[in-house]
Design an enzyme around this catalytic site. Structure first.
Site, PDB file in Angstrom:
ATOM      1  N   THR A 195       0.818  -1.219   0.000  1.00 17.58           N
ATOM      2  CA  THR A 195       0.000   0.000   0.000  1.00 17.58           C
ATOM      3  C   THR A 195       0.850   1.266   0.000  1.00 17.58           C
ATOM      4  O   THR A 195       1.974   1.269   0.478  1.00 17.58           O
ATOM      5  CB  THR A 195      -0.973   0.021   1.198  1.00 17.58           C
ATOM      6  OG1 THR A 195      -1.778   1.196   1.117  1.00 17.58           O
ATOM      7  CG2 THR A 195      -0.235   0.030   2.523  1.00 17.58           C
ATOM      8  N   ARG A 196       0.267   2.351  -0.567  1.00 15.86           N
ATOM      9  CA  ARG A 196       0.909   3.669  -0.506  1.00 15.86           C
ATOM     10  C   ARG A 196      -0.054   4.683   0.093  1.00 15.86           C
ATOM     11  O   ARG A 196       0.148   5.879   0.033  1.00 15.86           O
ATOM     12  CB  ARG A 196       1.365   4.144  -1.893  1.00 15.86           C
ATOM     13  CG  ARG A 196       0.408   3.860  -3.042  1.00 15.86           C
ATOM     14  CD  ARG A 196       0.840   4.567  -4.298  1.00 15.86           C
ATOM     15  NE  ARG A 196       0.145   5.817  -4.411  1.00 15.86           N
ATOM     16  CZ  ARG A 196      -0.995   6.002  -5.066  1.00 15.86           C
ATOM     17  NH1 ARG A 196      -1.584   5.009  -5.696  1.00 15.86           N
ATOM     18  NH2 ARG A 196      -1.557   7.184  -5.113  1.00 15.86           N
ATOM     19  N   HIS A 200      -7.787   2.265   6.051  1.00 12.33           N
ATOM     20  CA  HIS A 200      -9.029   2.504   6.769  1.00 12.33           C
ATOM     21  C   HIS A 200      -9.656   1.154   7.107  1.00 12.33           C
ATOM     22  O   HIS A 200      -9.066   0.115   6.866  1.00 12.33           O
ATOM     23  CB  HIS A 200      -9.958   3.388   5.931  1.00 12.33           C
ATOM     24  CG  HIS A 200      -9.344   4.707   5.584  1.00 12.33           C
ATOM     25  ND1 HIS A 200      -8.928   5.600   6.545  1.00 12.33           N
ATOM     26  CD2 HIS A 200      -9.011   5.259   4.393  1.00 12.33           C
ATOM     27  CE1 HIS A 200      -8.405   6.656   5.964  1.00 12.33           C
ATOM     28  NE2 HIS A 200      -8.433   6.469   4.658  1.00 12.33           N
ATOM     29  N   HIS A 203      -9.845  -1.636   4.458  1.00 12.67           N
ATOM     30  CA  HIS A 203      -8.578  -2.328   4.173  1.00 12.67           C
ATOM     31  C   HIS A 203      -8.280  -3.366   5.247  1.00 12.67           C
ATOM     32  O   HIS A 203      -7.788  -4.448   4.965  1.00 12.67           O
ATOM     33  CB  HIS A 203      -7.407  -1.339   4.128  1.00 12.67           C
ATOM     34  CG  HIS A 203      -7.575  -0.255   3.120  1.00 12.67           C
ATOM     35  ND1 HIS A 203      -7.968   1.013   3.474  1.00 12.67           N
ATOM     36  CD2 HIS A 203      -7.416  -0.246   1.777  1.00 12.67           C
ATOM     37  CE1 HIS A 203      -8.038   1.757   2.392  1.00 12.67           C
ATOM     38  NE2 HIS A 203      -7.710   1.021   1.342  1.00 12.67           N
ATOM     39  N   ARG A 289      -8.000  -3.716  -7.499  1.00 11.93           N
ATOM     40  CA  ARG A 289      -8.456  -3.062  -8.719  1.00 11.93           C
ATOM     41  C   ARG A 289      -7.438  -1.969  -9.037  1.00 11.93           C
ATOM     42  O   ARG A 289      -7.013  -1.246  -8.140  1.00 11.93           O
ATOM     43  CB  ARG A 289      -9.828  -2.456  -8.393  1.00 11.93           C
ATOM     44  CG  ARG A 289     -10.649  -2.103  -9.573  1.00 11.93           C
ATOM     45  CD  ARG A 289     -11.958  -1.450  -9.119  1.00 11.93           C
ATOM     46  NE  ARG A 289     -12.625  -0.891 -10.262  1.00 11.93           N
ATOM     47  CZ  ARG A 289     -12.301   0.285 -10.811  1.00 11.93           C
ATOM     48  NH1 ARG A 289     -11.351   1.024 -10.270  1.00 11.93           N
ATOM     49  NH2 ARG A 289     -12.924   0.713 -11.891  1.00 11.93           N
TER      50      ARG A 289
END
Ligand code: PPS
Length: 568
Positions: A195-196, A200, A203, A289
């Site tokens: 992740t970057r 929340h 996730h 996605r």
């Protein structure tokens, strides 16, 4: 069995200590290259084995083979050209067979490289084949065309010293260290989440479910090297990740930071990310996605299709020997008070949604963010890093002729802002600046520009640190005013105030007697007399002091600040 690294062997490229010491001495005579931030990220991951099986920056044959067919010359799958770009001068000063010293920004020797090839790449071809576009709104294409040097140097590396990072040291691991940790904990199956962005609740639910479904443990591995320009800084993000980590069942999940310089290359990047995670010992990798998507191109169309990354991954999944876990869209179902995959909700379920854009708007305006969307501690971190406008810094930039009334209004405004007391205020008046910052400068075009550049720099620092900067120079050149605006706008507010008092009025007032001297030819190059003043075209406020008192003028500015949200 624990996961084999890509290519079969973890390639840690550091020399043993005694050889590293010898190399340091020899390197005093080597030509030296100062690594850019991106090169330092790449080098870090080359040396610690995260990019196994690479043993250095790609040579020409491997570069072309990776670019054209996602494979090294020896046939091993590798989707991303990892190249050392240099400028023409440096390329011309070294030869194949030479060894060069690679140093960080402080001049510390990190590694040496034995040059196999020096060549000038065809950048259009690279952009087209690797990123699928030559549109320079793509961050990696932009880097390639506008930042990267004209030549590449390829060759094997000898690591001398691990690059130093001063932040979050406990959360940084090499592949060997993380593998050791997994072994110690007995984690045989590990699913990695890349992740970057801040995490929340959706996730958290998604990663937790992914781990449960794979019967695996979970590695949250956020990128802290270089991400998409405009992303939330990694300091803030890591503090957020630490809060989210508390939400996972103890002993199931670990957090480790990855010093990767992302390219935002969508499908190729997904393959690359997964191979890196394989090197860190992971067995599964979550692909969402539009994985590592760079957003939209110049014409507003996405660079990659939303499932291109997953499709390409599937094509190579068996050979890669790491399992893809497709990311499910998680939604909050109010009547069940829980998150569920969108495709598992029923027709009577009440699904709540908050888009990324709406979330950022609420953050920017200090509005409520519901607890079902994010954890309060995460929201608090983000609010601290991105305060609403009435807590951000701003710059009021006055421009106008000598004697137009800039200083008087600026002073009145400063006093009113001090009275309000919401933030510290600094007044950078023309005369004050000329005395303290620019005492050696004349009034030539070059020096006036330098003067404005300095004022702009100080104002940008003040704005960044959430204070108020009031600038009141003549600033006769539009180009310079635009530069200052562009530097400050990303950091806080910027209001340009054109004090448009007509020159006849300024001259008639002639408070300092300068117009008389200019007319008499005693002062040469006086703005408005025999030197240009480019009238601003998009000033937020225009004030003519022959019609408006300083008090009312300052009041108008305060009202405008309120309207823009910078004052309450
Ligand atoms: S600039 O062009 O923005 O760098 O000018 P600035 O730093 O604001 O300085 C303007 C003040 O310097 C005095 N002064 C001159 N102004 C214009 N042209 C010439 N040649 C010149 N020589 C001296 C003048 O007092 C300006 O002050 P203000 O407060 O604007 O009247």
């Amino acid at each position: 069995a624990f996961k084999e690294p890509h290519g079969g062997e973890l390639k840690e490229l550091y020399l043993p200590e005694h050889l590293a010491d010898e190399e340091k001495i020899k390197a005093k005579d080597y030509p030296s290259w100062d690594l850019t931030p991106r090169q330092l990220c790449d080098l870090d991951l080359l040396l610690n084995g995260a990019f196994s099986p690479l043993e250095g920056f790609l040579n020409k044959a491997d570069y072309e083979s990776v670019r054209d067919g996602m494979r090294l010359v020896n046939g091993v799958l590798w989707p991303m050209p990892i190249t050392l770009d240099v400028n023409e001068d440096f390329a011309g000063s070294v030869a194949e067979g030479d060894t060069i010293a690679l140093r960080d920004a402080e001049g510390v020797l990190i590694a040496t490289l034995e040059i196999e090839d020096i060549w000038a790449p065809n950048k259009e071809e690279e952009a087209e084949k690797v990123f699928g576009t030559t549109d320079d709104t793509h961050p990696a294409v932009n880097y390639l065309f506008h930042k990267a040097g004209s030549h590449y140097i390829g060759g094997k590396l000898r690591g001398v010293e691990v690059p130093t990072f001063y932040d979050f040291k406990l959360l940084r691991d090499t592949p060997a260290e993380l593998r050791g940790k997994f072994r110690k904990l007995g984690w045989r199956k590990v699913v990695a989440f890349q992740t970057r962005n801040p995490l929340h609740r959706a996730h958290q639910e998604l990663t937790f479910r992914a781990a449960r479904e794979c019967e695996a443990n979970l590695l949250i591995q956020p990128v802290v090297g270089m991400t998409k320009p405009g992303d939330i800084d990694h300091f803030t993000r890591v503090r957020c990740y630490e809060h989210v980590l508390e939400q996972y069942p103890e002993q199931t999940t670990t957090l480790s930071l990855l010093n990767l310089a992302m390219r935002m290359a969508g499908p190729r990047e997904a393959i690359w990310h997964a191979l890196i995670r394989k090197n860190y010992g992971c067995t599964h990798f979550i692909v969402g996605r539009d994985h590592a998507g760079p957003g939209n191109d110049r014409d507003g169309n996405p660079f990659y299709g939303p499932y291109d990354a997953q499709d390409l991954f599937k094509e190579f999944e068996e050979e890669m020997d790491i399992t893809m876990v497709p990311f499910k869209l998680m939604v909050y179902v109010e009547n069940k008070a829980e998150y569920m995959p969108a495709d598992e909700t029923g027709p009577t379920d009440k699904v709540l949604n908050l888009s990324g854009t709406e979330f950022r708007r609420r953050l920017a305006e200090g509005l409520d963010i519901p607890e079902w969307f994010s954890y309060p501690k995460v929201v608090e971190e983000l609010r601290r890093a991105h305060p609403p406008k009435h807590k951000q810094g701003f710059t009021i930039f006055f421009t106008g002729l000598s004697g137009s009334g800039k200083s008087t209004i600026a002073n009145a405004l400063m006093v009113k802002l001090l009275e309000d007391g919401s933030r510290p205020v600094t007044l950078l008046d023309g005369d004050v600046v000329r005395k303290n910052l620019s005492s050696e400068l004349t009034f030539s075009e070059e020096h006036r520009n330098l003067n404005i550049q300095r004022i702009g720099y100080v104002a940008s620092e003040i704005t960044k640190n959430r204070g108020i900067a009031i600038c009141a120079p003549i600033a006769p050149y539009a180009k310079m005013r635009r530069q200052v605006r562009e530097a400050i706008e990303p950091l806080g507010g910027f209001l340009e105030v054109h004090v448009a008092t007509p020159i006849e009025v300024c001259e008639e007032r002639d408070r300092k007697g300068l117009y008389a001297k200019a007319r008499a030819g005693i002062i040469k190059g006086f703005t408005g007399i025999d030197d240009p003043y480019e009238v601003p075209e998009n000033a937020e406020i225009v004030i003519d002091t022959s019609e408006l008192s300083p008090d009312l003028a300052a009041h108008r500015i305060l009202i405008t600040l309120e309207k823009h949200g910078y004052l309450k």
